[in-house]
Design a protein around this motif. Structure first.
Motif, mmCIF file in Angstrom:
data_model
loop_
_atom_site.group_PDB
_atom_site.id
_atom_site.type_symbol
_atom_site.label_atom_id
_atom_site.label_comp_id
_atom_site.label_asym_id
_atom_site.label_seq_id
_atom_site.Cartn_x
_atom_site.Cartn_y
_atom_site.Cartn_z
ATOM 1 N N ASP A 113 23.779 -32.151 27.522
ATOM 2 C CA ASP A 113 24.738 -32.055 26.422
ATOM 3 C C ASP A 113 24.787 -33.432 25.769
ATOM 4 N N TYR A 114 24.086 -33.581 24.664
ATOM 5 C CA TYR A 114 23.935 -34.907 24.065
ATOM 6 C C TYR A 114 25.226 -35.450 23.470
ATOM 7 N N ARG A 115 26.251 -34.621 23.338
ATOM 8 C CA ARG A 115 27.551 -35.140 22.888
ATOM 9 C C ARG A 115 28.070 -36.193 23.854
ATOM 10 N N SER A 116 27.803 -36.001 25.146
ATOM 11 C CA SER A 116 28.265 -36.964 26.148
ATOM 12 C C SER A 116 27.520 -38.295 26.017
ATOM 13 N N ILE A 123 23.433 -24.202 27.692
ATOM 14 C CA ILE A 123 23.626 -25.659 27.634
ATOM 15 C C ILE A 123 23.662 -26.282 29.028
ATOM 16 N N GLU A 124 24.036 -25.493 30.026
ATOM 17 C CA GLU A 124 24.067 -26.004 31.399
ATOM 18 C C GLU A 124 22.679 -26.377 31.904
#
Length: 122
Positions: free
Chosen positions: A52-55, A47-48
Motif C-alpha cells: 500500500d504505497y500510501r504508507s 491490496i493485501e
C-alpha cells in the motif's frame, strides 16, 4: 523483479548545512522506486497482496518534516533505510531527493541525490 515508482512526493523540512535552512526550512521533493514481487496481487486484485504505497508516501513526508540533519545525504539514507525496515515486501529501493531551491548564490538549479539500497545492505 517488479517495480513501483512514486514520483513528486513533496514535503517541507529543516535539513540543511546552513543555520537558516534548519530554522526557516525549505521544500524537498522525493522520487522512489520500490522493487517487490507483485505477481500475487496481479492475480488476486487484493491490496493485501501488494504494497500500500500510501504508507510509503506518509513515511517519506513524515521523515522530511521531522528530520533535522546537516546534510541531505543523511536524509536520503534515512528515507531509504526506513522504507526497507518498514516495508517487508520491498527488497530494494532507489530514492532520489531533490532540493529545488538550494541557497547558493547565482545558482537557479536544483540539487539531487540518488541512493539505491537493498535489504542485504542493512
Amino acid at each position: 523483479m517488479d517495480c513501483i515508482h512514486l514520483t513528486g512526493i513533496r514535503g517541507y523540512g529543516y535539513t540543511g548545512y546552513l543555520p537558516e535552512e534548519q530554522v526557516l526550512g525549505q521544500w524537498f521533493e522525493v522520487d522512489v522506486r520500490l522493487w517487490l514481487d507483485i505477481s500475487t496481487a496481479a492475480k488476486t486484485d487484493a491490496i493485501e497482496d501488494t504494497l500500500d504505497y500510501r504508507s510509503v508516501i506518509s513515511l517519506i513526508q513524515h521523515l522530511i518534516k521531522t528530520s533535522k540533519f546537516a546534510l541531505i545525504e543523511k536524509l536520503v539514507a534515512t528515507i531509504a533505510d526506513s522504507i526497507l525496515q518498514e516495508c517487508d515486501r520491498v527488497t530494494k529501493v532507489q530514492v532520489t531527493l531533490s532540493k529545488p531551491a538550494a541557497p547558493i548564490p547565482d545558482f537557479g538549479g536544483k540539487i539531487s541525490i540518488e541512493l539505491t539500497k537493498s535489504k542485504s545492505n542493512l
